[in-house]
Structures are given as structure tokens and as C-alpha cells.
Scaffold this motif. Structure first.
Motif, PDB file in Angstrom:
ATOM      1  N   THR A  22       0.921  -1.320   0.124  1.00  0.00           N
ATOM      2  CA  THR A  22       0.008  -0.033  -0.053  1.00  0.00           C
ATOM      3  C   THR A  22       0.874   1.127   0.012  1.00  0.00           C
ATOM      4  O   THR A  22       1.952   1.212   0.436  1.00  0.00           O
ATOM      5  CB  THR A  22      -1.032   0.024   1.213  1.00  0.00           C
ATOM      6  N   GLY A  23       0.268   2.414  -0.402  1.00  0.00           N
ATOM      7  CA  GLY A  23       0.815   3.434  -0.476  1.00  0.00           C
ATOM      8  C   GLY A  23       0.075   4.529  -1.247  1.00  0.00           C
ATOM      9  O   GLY A  23      -1.150   4.453  -1.343  1.00  0.00           O
ATOM     10  N   ASN A  24       0.532   5.775  -1.466  1.00  0.00           N
ATOM     11  CA  ASN A  24      -0.144   6.794  -2.425  1.00  0.00           C
ATOM     12  C   ASN A  24       0.659   7.082  -3.737  1.00  0.00           C
ATOM     13  O   ASN A  24       1.610   6.680  -3.926  1.00  0.00           O
ATOM     14  CB  ASN A  24       0.050   7.921  -1.542  1.00  0.00           C
ATOM     15  N   PHE A  25      -0.300   7.773  -4.480  1.00  0.00           N
ATOM     16  CA  PHE A  25       0.106   7.890  -5.919  1.00  0.00           C
ATOM     17  C   PHE A  25      -0.423   9.591  -6.315  1.00  0.00           C
ATOM     18  O   PHE A  25      -1.389   9.888  -5.522  1.00  0.00           O
ATOM     19  CB  PHE A  25      -0.606   6.956  -6.742  1.00  0.00           C
ATOM     20  N   GLU A  26       0.157   9.775  -7.351  1.00  0.00           N
ATOM     21  CA  GLU A  26      -0.044  11.082  -7.994  1.00  0.00           C
ATOM     22  C   GLU A  26       0.115  11.000  -9.490  1.00  0.00           C
ATOM     23  O   GLU A  26       1.186  10.594  -9.837  1.00  0.00           O
ATOM     24  CB  GLU A  26       0.577  12.511  -7.438  1.00  0.00           C
TER      25      GLU A  26
END
Length: 284
Positions: free
Chosen positions: A77-81
Motif C-alpha cells: 500500500t501507499g499513495n500515488f499522483e
């Protein structure tokens, strides 16, 4: 006239917007599906993971991703742009893993438009549901699938029977319990990575990838092998008790090494698998 043509071209070139669409998935080898509802974006990729995000300025989406295999793999899991290109045929950006501070490039190419996606392929979640917990069942004619899921804070456990074969899964929950990522083992010795999610229909969705004959999960090499991965939708069938969910807990594994280390056929207790099994993953 020339100035008008140039102006019109500029307007078109900078106004490409995100919309329902499908894209390559160079990380896992399949297809990335994205669906938009106002400023909300939901998506799924290669029957391996989900993303939830927000649209801003019509050309940028930000959010979080969730892969199968929590408890075994890093960067689940993590974040994205991500920013769509001026012509709308590609996007570029980055994702950052929860368990490290590094960012990784993420760029893909458009495969299809709105007609190439659906709420099912995008795995749109039930916004009103609190968690994946419950009892679920289905009979597809060719095989059956009965699942009992329990959630405790940010963890979950599952006992299931897939076409007559018992199995057990444990893992971690996300999105207020609407998503659960973990690892499983079946009583026949097969094992793998999985992700459960509650769909907008109230049914339970599941992506799974199993180890192949070499003890590997290879999302590129096995993508066209439907035996080693799939997408099941299991109908809601009431509540599940703690005893229901723990019925198959004798099959619980902490990681894939538990399975591989137990496959020692020569009886010499040397911890070596005589079939020379190993595992590898196509992951960051």
C-alpha cells in the motif's frame, strides 16, 4: 486565421481530462481500469490490486493503492499522483510505498475508453458498507465458493471452501475495513496472495494469485494462465461468527516460507525442499 488555428490547438492540447478508461499496467502485466464519479476515481489492476483516489484540476488524480499479499510482500500500500498527458493517450506520475520514503515512476498508455470499463472491472466499492465482514456464497455451476470473513480492528481472517477444498487466509484491512489484503493456504498445499473487497452491490470481490509449479507468483509470465489467478464475486449471505471464520485456522501461514519449508520430501529434516521449490514476485 492562423492565430485562431493555433489558439484552438492550444486549447485542445491542454484540456485533456481524465474519464472512464483502461490502461496498460507495466508493473504487473495486465490492464488498469479506472472509473470516475464526479471527483472520485476508483480502479483495479491486473487482478492484483485496487486504487482509490480523487480528481483535481481535471488532469491530476491522487490517492492510495492496495496490492494483494499483505504479510508477505513489501509495498502493498501507499499513495500515488498521476497526471494525464495533453493528448489524453498516456499518463505519468509516481507512487510511494507506505514502508519506505522513496517514490517510483508510474507511466502508462491508454488502451480503451469508457466502453472498455465497468463497475465490476473497476471494482467500485460499496460506499455504505463498513467492512468485508460476513458470510458469502456462490455456486457458479462449474465450481462453488463459500467464504466466512471476520474483521478485528485492522486485521481479518477468512475460512473458506473453494470447490470442495478448504482454505484459510489472514491479512490487513484498509479503507475502513472495505478492503483486505493477505495470504492464504489451501488444504491441498497450494498457497498465494489475495485481496478481498466489498463491491457496491454488497457482494464480496476477490482477486487471487497462487504460486505456480515452481512455487513462484509471476504476474507477467502467468497472466494468461487462468489457473494461477482470477476474479471471483461471491454473493452476500448473512453474518459470520468468529468460530465460522476460525474453522480452517489450522492452515494459517505467516509467510510463504512456511509452505516451502514444510515441503521437505526426503525426511532428513534438513529444511531443504527436494523439489527445489522457490518463489519470486514481480513487485517493487
Amino acid at each position: 486565421v492562423l492565430s485562431c488555428i493555433l489558439l484552438c490547438f492550444v486549447v485542445v492540447s491542454v484540456n485533456a481530462q481524465w474519464s472512464d478508461s483502461s490502461w496498460t499496467d507495466t508493473e504487473f502485466g495486465g490492464i488498469l481500469y479506472l472509473c470516475f464519479d464526479g471527483n472520485t476515481v476508483e480502479g483495479a489492476y491486473s487482478e492484483f490490486g485496487l486504487l482509490q483516489g480523487t480528481l483535481s484540476n481535471s488532469d491530476v488524480i491522487t490517492g492510495n493503492f492496495y496490492d494483494a499479499g499483505a504479510g508477505e510482500f513489501s509495498c502493498v500500500t501507499g499513495n500515488f499522483e498521476l497526471e494525464i498527458s495533453n493528448d489524453g493517450d498516456s499518463f505519468s506520475g509516481f507512487y510511494t510505498c507506505e514502508d519506505d520514503d522513496e517514490s517510483y515512476d508510474w507511466s502508462e498508455t491508454r488502451v480503451g475508453g469508457a466502453s472498455s470499463v465497468s463497475s465490476t472491472s473497476c471494482a467500485i466499492l460499496d460506499s455504505s458498507s463498513s467492512s468485508i465482514a460476513g458470510s458469502f456464497t456462490n455456486n457458479y455451476g462449474s465450481y462453488s465458493f463459500d467464504v466466512d470473513v471476520c474483521v478485528d480492528d485492522d486485521e481479518y481472517n477468512v475460512s473458506y471452501n473453494f470447490d470442495g477444498v478448504d482454505g484459510y487466509e489472514t491479512g490487513r484491512t484498509f479503507e475502513s475495513g472495505r478492503v483486505g489484503s493477505g495470504i492464504y493456504q489451501n488444504e491441498d498445499g497450494s498457497y498465494g496472495a489475495s485481496i478481498y473487497f466489498i463491491l457496491e452491490s454488497g457482494d464480496l470481490g476477490n482477486f487471487f494469485w497462487r504460486g505456480d509449479d515452481n512455487g513462484e507468483i509471476d504476474t507477467f509470465g502467468d497472466y494468461n494462465n487462468s489457473v494461477n489467478h482470477g476474479y471471483d464475486i461471491i454473493e452476500a449471505n448473512g453474518d459470520a461468527s468468529n468460530s465460522d471464520c476460525a474453522e480452517n485456522d489450522y492452515l494459517e501461514i505467516d509467510d510463504f516460507d512456511d509452505v516451502i519449508d514444510n515441503d521437505d520430501d526426503d525426511g532428513d529434516d534438513d529444511g531443504n525442499d527436494d523439489d527445489d521449490a522457490s518463489y519470486s514476485t514481480i513487485l517493487s
